[in-house]
Scaffold this motif. Structure first.
Motif, mmCIF file in Angstrom:
data_model
loop_
_atom_site.group_PDB
_atom_site.id
_atom_site.type_symbol
_atom_site.label_atom_id
_atom_site.label_comp_id
_atom_site.label_asym_id
_atom_site.label_seq_id
_atom_site.Cartn_x
_atom_site.Cartn_y
_atom_site.Cartn_z
ATOM 1 N N PHE A 108 0.833 -1.206 0.000
ATOM 2 C CA PHE A 108 0.000 0.000 0.000
ATOM 3 C C PHE A 108 0.863 1.250 0.000
ATOM 4 O O PHE A 108 0.642 2.181 -0.784
ATOM 5 N N GLY A 109 1.875 1.299 0.883
ATOM 6 C CA GLY A 109 2.728 2.482 0.983
ATOM 7 C C GLY A 109 3.531 2.720 -0.278
ATOM 8 O O GLY A 109 3.696 3.877 -0.711
ATOM 9 N N GLN A 110 4.050 1.663 -0.892
ATOM 10 C CA GLN A 110 4.825 1.817 -2.123
ATOM 11 C C GLN A 110 3.952 2.333 -3.259
ATOM 12 O O GLN A 110 4.374 3.194 -4.039
ATOM 13 N N TRP A 111 2.726 1.817 -3.347
ATOM 14 C CA TRP A 111 1.837 2.249 -4.433
ATOM 15 C C TRP A 111 1.471 3.720 -4.262
ATOM 16 O O TRP A 111 1.481 4.481 -5.225
ATOM 17 N N ARG A 112 1.137 4.125 -3.031
ATOM 18 C CA ARG A 112 0.779 5.527 -2.791
ATOM 19 C C ARG A 112 1.949 6.448 -3.087
ATOM 20 O O ARG A 112 1.774 7.515 -3.701
ATOM 21 N N GLN A 113 3.146 6.050 -2.704
ATOM 22 C CA GLN A 113 4.327 6.866 -2.978
ATOM 23 C C GLN A 113 4.548 7.023 -4.478
ATOM 24 O O GLN A 113 4.813 8.126 -4.965
ATOM 25 N N GLN A 114 4.414 5.921 -5.236
ATOM 26 C CA GLN A 114 4.599 5.999 -6.681
ATOM 27 C C GLN A 114 3.533 6.865 -7.322
ATOM 28 O O GLN A 114 3.825 7.659 -8.233
ATOM 29 N N ALA A 115 2.294 6.748 -6.866
ATOM 30 C CA ALA A 115 1.212 7.574 -7.404
ATOM 31 C C ALA A 115 1.497 9.055 -7.172
ATOM 32 O O ALA A 115 1.284 9.899 -8.054
ATOM 33 N N ARG A 116 1.986 9.389 -5.986
ATOM 34 C CA ARG A 116 2.299 10.781 -5.676
ATOM 35 C C ARG A 116 3.429 11.303 -6.559
ATOM 36 O O ARG A 116 3.355 12.426 -7.088
ATOM 37 N N LEU A 117 4.474 10.514 -6.730
ATOM 38 C CA LEU A 117 5.627 10.977 -7.501
ATOM 39 C C LEU A 117 5.281 11.151 -8.976
ATOM 40 O O LEU A 117 5.739 12.099 -9.624
ATOM 41 N N LEU A 118 4.465 10.259 -9.518
ATOM 42 C CA LEU A 118 4.090 10.397 -10.922
ATOM 43 C C LEU A 118 3.164 11.595 -11.128
ATOM 44 O O LEU A 118 3.255 12.297 -12.144
ATOM 45 N N LEU A 119 2.292 11.859 -10.157
ATOM 46 C CA LEU A 119 1.466 13.063 -10.249
ATOM 47 C C LEU A 119 2.336 14.307 -10.125
ATOM 48 O O LEU A 119 2.068 15.335 -10.771
ATOM 49 N N ALA A 120 3.397 14.215 -9.322
ATOM 50 C CA ALA A 120 4.325 15.340 -9.195
ATOM 51 C C ALA A 120 4.949 15.679 -10.543
ATOM 52 O O ALA A 120 5.152 16.856 -10.866
ATOM 53 N N LEU A 121 5.262 14.654 -11.342
ATOM 54 C CA LEU A 121 5.828 14.899 -12.670
ATOM 55 C C LEU A 121 4.878 15.749 -13.510
ATOM 56 O O LEU A 121 5.306 16.662 -14.215
#
Length: 276
Positions: free
Chosen positions: A222-235
C-alpha cells in the motif's frame, strides 16, 4: 454572440482533428511499409481513446507530458522520454499540457534481423543519438533506397530501439474492485494520509487482507503504491510549471526537502534536474 461563435469554431476544430487522427491511425495500420516516423502535436488535455496498432510504436515526447493507460497499468512519460508499445496492445493517451509527440512505427514481421525489439510495454529513456535520429526521420518517406542516407537513418533507429532502457514511471492498476476503490481515492486526493488501518475500517477488510491484495494486484505494498502515485502526479504538476514547494505540500509531504529526497531516490535526479 462571440462566445457562441468561438465555441462553435473550437468544436469544428476538434472534430476536424479527430477525423484527421482517425485517418492517420487507419493509414498506419494499413500501410505496408516496414518502418516510418511521424510528428503530431496535440493541445492541452487532449485524450486519444482506447486503440491498438498492428505495428510496434515508440512514442517520444519532445515537449509536454503524456499519460498512457492500459487495462492493468498506467505510465507517466515526461518530456525527452519515450514509451514503447508493442503491436496489438490496447492503450489510451492523455496529454498533460500541449504535447509535441514524435512516433516511430515498425511492422512486426519486417525485420527478422532485429529479433531483440522489446516485447513488453514500458516507459523508456531516449538517448541523445536516438532523439536526433527520430527528429531527422520524421521528414523521410518510404520506400527508402537501399544503402541511402534515409535507409541508414531508419536502420540506426532500429539498432537503438533494441537497446531502450526502461524507466520506473509505471503505476500498476488493480483489478480487484476493493483495492481499485482505494487507488482511485488516492489518485483523486494524493495528499490523503489515511493508513491501511483507516481503509480497513472504511471497507470492512482486515489490514492483512488489504496488504495481501495490494501485493497480488500491483506487486507493491500500500505504501509503495501511494508513494509511486504521488511521484508520478508530481511529474505532471512540475511539468505544468507548479512550484516544487506547492507540489510537495499538495501531495502530503512534510517539506520540499522530504519530497526532493524521495523523488531523487526513485528517479535518480532531483525534480529540477529531471526536467533538464
Amino acid at each position: 454572440m462571440p462566445v457562441s461563435r468561438n465555441r462553435g469554431n473550437n468544436c469544428r476544430k476538434k472534430g476536424e482533428m479527430i477525423k484527421s487522427l482517425d485517418k492517420f491511425l487507419q493509414e498506419i495500420d494499413e500501410g505496408d511499409w516496414a518502418v516510418i516516423s511521424s510528428a503530431t502535436d496535440y493541445p492541452e488535455n487532449w485524450v486519444i481513446p482506447d486503440h491498438s496498432h498492428d505495428k510496434h510504436q515508440l512514442l517520444y515526447a519532445t515537449e509536454g507530458v503524456m499519460v498512457v493507460h492500459s487495462a492493468q497499468n498506467q505510465w507517466t512519460v515526461p518530456p525527452h522520454r519515450g514509451f514503447w508499445m508493442p503491436s496489438g496492445h490496447v492503450h489510451s493517451l492523455r496529454c498533460v499540457g500541449p504535447l509535441k509527440m514524435r512516433s516511430v512505427f515498425v511492422r512486426a514481421d519486417s525485420f527478422p534481423n532485429f529479433p531483440n525489439l522489446p516485447t513488453e510495454t514500458k516507459a523508456v529513456s531516449i538517448s541523445p543519438l536516438l532523439s536526433e535520429l527520430i527528429k531527422a526521420s520524421v521528414s523521410l518517406k518510404p520506400p527508402y533506397a537501399e544503402d541511402s542516407r534515409d535507409a541508414r537513418i531508419m536502420h540506426l533507429i532500429l539498432d537503438e530501439l533494441a537497446l531502450l532502457p526502461a524507466l520506473p514511471l509505471s503505476l500498476p492498476q488493480p483489478g480487484d474492485p476493493r483495492i481499485r476503490q482505494i487507488c482511485l481515492a488516492l489518485q483523486q486526493d494524493p495528499g490523503d494520509a489515511s493508513t491501511v488501518a483507516h481503509w480497513s475500517e472504511r471497507l470492512g477488510l482486515d489490514q492483512k487482507t488489504i496488504q495481501r491484495l495490494f501485493r497480488r494486484e500491483t506487486g507493491m505494498t500500500f505504501g509503495q503504491w501511494r508513494q509511486q502515485a504521488r511521484l508520478l502526479l508530481a511529474l505532471e504538476r512540475i511539468a505544468l510549471g507548479e512550484k516544487i514547494i506547492d507540489v510537495a505540500l499538495a501531495l502530503g509531504y512534510d517539506s520540499p526537502s522530504a519530497f526532493t529526497s524521495m523523488f531523487k531516490k526513485q528517479f535518480g535526479k532531483t525534480p529540477s534536474h529531471f526536467f533538464k
